[in-house]
Design an enzyme around this catalytic site. Structure first.
Site, short mmCIF file in Angstrom:
data_model
loop_
_atom_site.label_atom_id
_atom_site.label_comp_id
_atom_site.label_asym_id
_atom_site.label_seq_id
_atom_site.Cartn_x
_atom_site.Cartn_y
_atom_site.Cartn_z
N GLY A 224 -6.99 -6.43 0.80
CA GLY A 224 -5.56 -6.37 1.43
C GLY A 224 -4.94 -8.06 1.61
O GLY A 224 -4.17 -8.06 1.23
N GLY B 108 -12.43 -4.15 1.25
CA GLY B 108 -13.97 -3.55 1.47
C GLY B 108 -14.29 -2.59 0.40
O GLY B 108 -15.50 -2.70 -0.08
N ARG C 258 0.76 -1.25 0.07
CA ARG C 258 0.06 0.02 0.13
C ARG C 258 0.74 1.13 -0.02
O ARG C 258 0.39 2.37 -0.41
CB ARG C 258 -1.09 -0.10 1.09
CG ARG C 258 -2.17 -0.89 1.07
CD ARG C 258 -3.16 -0.82 1.90
NE ARG C 258 -4.34 -1.47 1.57
CZ ARG C 258 -5.28 -1.66 2.48
NH1 ARG C 258 -5.22 -1.51 4.00
NH2 ARG C 258 -6.47 -2.06 2.17
N LYS D 40 -15.69 -14.70 6.71
CA LYS D 40 -16.99 -14.60 6.87
C LYS D 40 -18.07 -14.42 5.48
O LYS D 40 -17.74 -13.54 4.78
CB LYS D 40 -17.49 -13.35 7.86
CG LYS D 40 -16.86 -13.63 9.15
CD LYS D 40 -17.26 -12.30 9.92
CE LYS D 40 -16.94 -12.32 11.36
NZ LYS D 40 -17.07 -11.06 11.81
C1 3PG Z 1 -8.77 -1.81 4.96
O1 3PG Z 1 -7.72 -2.23 5.28
O2 3PG Z 1 -9.57 -2.33 4.59
C2 3PG Z 1 -9.03 -0.25 4.81
O3 3PG Z 1 -7.45 0.28 5.02
C3 3PG Z 1 -9.82 0.31 5.35
O4 3PG Z 1 -9.53 0.08 6.94
P1 3PG Z 1 -10.94 -0.18 7.81
O5 3PG Z 1 -11.59 -1.40 7.36
O6 3PG Z 1 -10.29 -0.14 9.38
O7 3PG Z 1 -11.77 1.16 7.59
MG MG Z 2 -10.82 -3.90 6.02
#
Ligand code: 3PG
Ligand code: MG
Length: 399
Positions: free
Chosen positions: A356, A380, A41, A206
């Site tokens: 990720g 997400g 990232r 999940k």
């Molecule tokens: C992730 O790792 O999915 C993003 O950096 C967003 O992080 P978060 O899900 O804690 O908002």
């Molecule tokens: Mg996340």
């Protein structure tokens, strides 16, 4: 609705201007040593930062890391990230000990043209993630006061209605960075008319996290391959014993109805690697997916499943993959993820890896990143994009 881009901003002349870049530097850290275990990232935001440095901007980078609870927590400090970012940029990165306080203000004031500062974790401030508009707005005011323009390059966070993502662009001239643009362009091809067969591979722990995307994708895809921890809830829905494998009891009914509606599009594992315990050295062997012994835990998909998934992927023209097939962090249970990743890499298709964890898996398993058409930095965010949701961070750039 058009989104202005980094090139538009650069064309306006940014020399000497303070440019706030929202990045997603939420990298995985080793729990023991605090070392960055995957810097993907950080590397992903270099094109945007490099262009601003080159143009002589005063570059102020901000990001979240982990999920601290609105106050400083040394375990989530961005300091190690500043070090790594400096190495990758080939120039020191000035680190501010706070996000919008004295340290941030003096660090930004001390920047020469073409220099870079990194602010401390946005989520050390309750205003960043607050549901209260006024509290978020007040924090956004403080952030905006540090800059003259705003660049969103935090694709992984565009699905969050947070101050730095949603409220700051309402207060400053704003553009999309190179990473955000590329991500939106690639994911846009998946929501449009992808070449067929279009095969989606979903894993991770999940079903509840993936439900909306499964619903949205089922009508669009030709095949949906399900592995990872979430496959056991589907296997249970088919009436199989899953032992002590991960199970979302309350999702079993939902999975049953999805399987019915999918008309054979959903492919589930036919064999799994079952272990005596959730441990790297636990005794384990391959068992049929419809007969996991009651005391054992499924930690990976089996070789016959990998072969079946690989055959489905071989003929695909478009592939989207999100979520590991097993506990790839443990070598004994990494074969499924590796096998599927290799099949995707070898397919003669437009291949997108989202998330990720899957992106980290590609690198951790030593696979060639270049073998994939695109590796998304957003987990997400990429799923919500594919669900067709309005993403607050993108919507804020459109205004
Ligand atoms: C992730 O790792 O999915 C993003 O950096 C967003 O992080 P978060 O899900 O804690 O908002
Ligand atoms: Mg996340």
């Amino acid at each position: 609705m058009t989104i202005r881009t980094l090139d538009d901003l650069l064309a306006e002349e940014v020399t000497g201007r303070r440019v706030l870049v929202r990045a997603d530097l939420n990298v995985p850290l080793d729990k023991q040593t605090g070392q960055i275990t995957d810097d993907g990232r950080i590397r992903a935001v270099l094109p945007t930062l490099g262009a601003l440095v080159q143009a002589g901007a005063k570059v102020v980078v901000c990001s979240h890391l982990g999920r601290p609870k609105g106050s400083p927590d040394p375990a989530f400090s961005l300091r190690p990230v500043a070090g790594r970012l400096g190495e990758l940029l080939g120039a020191p990165v000035h680190f501010a000990e706070d996000t919008v306080g004295d340290s941030a203000r003096s660090t930004v004031a001390g920047l020469a043209d073409g220099q870079v500062a990194l602010l401390e974790n946005l989520r050390f401030n309750p205003g960043e993630t607050s549901k209260d508009e006024a509290q978020r707005g007040a924090f956004a005011d403080q952030l905006a006061a540090l800059a003259d323009a705003y660049v969103d390059d935090a694709f992984g966070a565009v699905h969050r209605r947070h101050a730095s993502v949603y409220d700051v662009p309402a207060r400053l001239p704003h553009v999309a960075g190179r990473l955000v643009l590329r991500e939106v362009e690639v994911l846009g091809t998946l929501t449009g008319e992808p070449d067929r067969p279009y095969v989606v591979v979903l894993g991770g722990s999940k079903v509840s996290d993936k439900l909306a995307v499964i619903e949205a994708l089922l009508p669009k895809v030709d095949r949906l391959l399900v592995g990872g921890g979430m496959c056991f809830t589907f296997l249970k829905a088919q009436g199989h014993e899953v032992g002590s494998s991960l199970l979302e009891e309350e999702m079993v009914e939902t999975c049953r109805s999805l399987l019915e509606r999918a008309g054979g599009k959903i492919m589930l594992p036919v064999d799994v690697v079952a272990a005596d315990a959730f441990a790297p050295d636990a005794p384990h062997d391959t068992v049929r997916a419809d007969g996991i012994p009651s005391k054992r835990v499924g930690l990976d998909i089996g070789p016959e499943t990998v072969a079946g998934f690989a055959a489905a992927l071989r003929g695909a023209r478009t592939i989207f993959w999100n979520g590991p097939m097993g506990v790839f962090e443990m070598a004994a249970f990494a074969h499924g993820t590796r096998g599927v990743a290799e099949a995707i890499a070898n397919a003669d298709a437009f291949t997108v890896v989202g998330g990720g964890d899957s992106a980290a898996a590609v690198r951790a398993l030593g696979l060639d990143e270049q073998a994939f058409s695109h590796i998304s930095t957003g987990g997400g965010a990429s799923l919500e994009y594919l669900e067709g949701k309005t993403l607050p961070g993108i919507a804020a750039l459109e205004n």
